[in-house]
Write a protein that holds these residues in place. Structure first.
Motif, short mmCIF file in Angstrom:
data_model
loop_
_atom_site.label_atom_id
_atom_site.label_comp_id
_atom_site.label_asym_id
_atom_site.label_seq_id
_atom_site.Cartn_x
_atom_site.Cartn_y
_atom_site.Cartn_z
N ALA A 1 82.78 6.57 -20.95
CA ALA A 1 83.93 5.80 -19.91
C ALA A 1 84.05 4.98 -19.66
O ALA A 1 83.33 4.45 -18.77
CB ALA A 1 84.45 7.55 -19.10
N ASP A 2 84.51 3.58 -19.69
CA ASP A 2 85.13 2.38 -19.06
C ASP A 2 86.06 2.92 -17.88
O ASP A 2 87.43 3.10 -17.89
CB ASP A 2 86.01 1.88 -19.64
N GLU A 3 85.00 3.07 -16.39
CA GLU A 3 85.30 3.70 -15.51
C GLU A 3 86.35 2.53 -15.10
O GLU A 3 87.20 3.18 -14.29
CB GLU A 3 83.74 4.01 -14.23
N GLU A 4 86.69 1.33 -14.83
CA GLU A 4 87.50 0.30 -14.52
C GLU A 4 88.62 0.57 -14.72
O GLU A 4 89.27 0.33 -14.63
CB GLU A 4 86.54 -1.37 -14.51
N LYS B 1 90.18 3.79 -13.99
CA LYS B 1 90.82 3.26 -12.55
C LYS B 1 92.39 3.00 -12.65
O LYS B 1 93.64 2.82 -11.92
CB LYS B 1 89.92 2.77 -11.73
N SER B 2 91.87 1.70 -13.17
CA SER B 2 92.77 0.80 -13.09
C SER B 2 94.43 1.56 -14.05
O SER B 2 95.27 1.45 -13.73
CB SER B 2 93.07 -0.85 -14.16
N GLU B 3 94.60 2.07 -15.35
CA GLU B 3 95.27 3.30 -16.29
C GLU B 3 95.84 4.10 -14.59
O GLU B 3 97.19 4.12 -15.04
CB GLU B 3 94.46 3.74 -16.76
N ILE B 4 95.34 5.13 -13.68
CA ILE B 4 96.00 6.06 -12.77
C ILE B 4 95.68 5.33 -11.74
O ILE B 4 97.58 6.00 -11.38
CB ILE B 4 94.13 6.45 -12.84
N ASP B 5 95.69 3.81 -11.52
CA ASP B 5 97.20 3.74 -10.24
C ASP B 5 97.86 3.13 -10.29
O ASP B 5 99.52 2.19 -10.04
CB ASP B 5 95.98 2.10 -10.03
N LEU B 6 98.33 3.07 -12.21
CA LEU B 6 99.92 2.40 -12.95
C LEU B 6 101.07 3.21 -12.49
O LEU B 6 101.34 4.14 -12.05
CB LEU B 6 99.71 1.68 -14.22
#
Length: 86
Positions: A75-78, A81-86
């Motif tokens: 999985a692409d962790e970065e 993380k960016s999608e979770i912050d949306l």
């Protein structure tokens, strides 16, 4: 590259089409290029380099599908993380 080498002679003997789905995530029920296939999707995530061929033939959208693992991508962790912050 198709996975002909994983099931020697299979595609030639049975004159079947091979295709690759490309990478996909666990979320959802469908597999790219196929209809909803929850059993196939579940089996796909259990495949390993040592056991790359799914244990069954899956009926999907009126066709029969034999799944063979090409590669497992982490999985692409970065991105996650960016999608979770949306």
């Amino acid at each position: 590259e198709h996975r002909e080498g994983m099931v020697p002679g299979f595609t030639k003997t049975y004159n079947v089409k091979t295709d690759e789905t490309g990478p996909f995530m666990r979320a959802g029920l469908s597999v790219p290029k196929l209809a909803a296939a929850p059993d196939l999707k579940k089996a796909a995530f259990l495949l390993t380099a040592e056991k790359p061929v799914a244990p069954a033939v899956y009926a999907v959208g009126g066709s029969s599908v034999v799944a063979v693992l090409k590669e497992r991508l982490p999985a692409d962790e970065e991105k996650f993380k960016s999608e979770i912050d949306l």
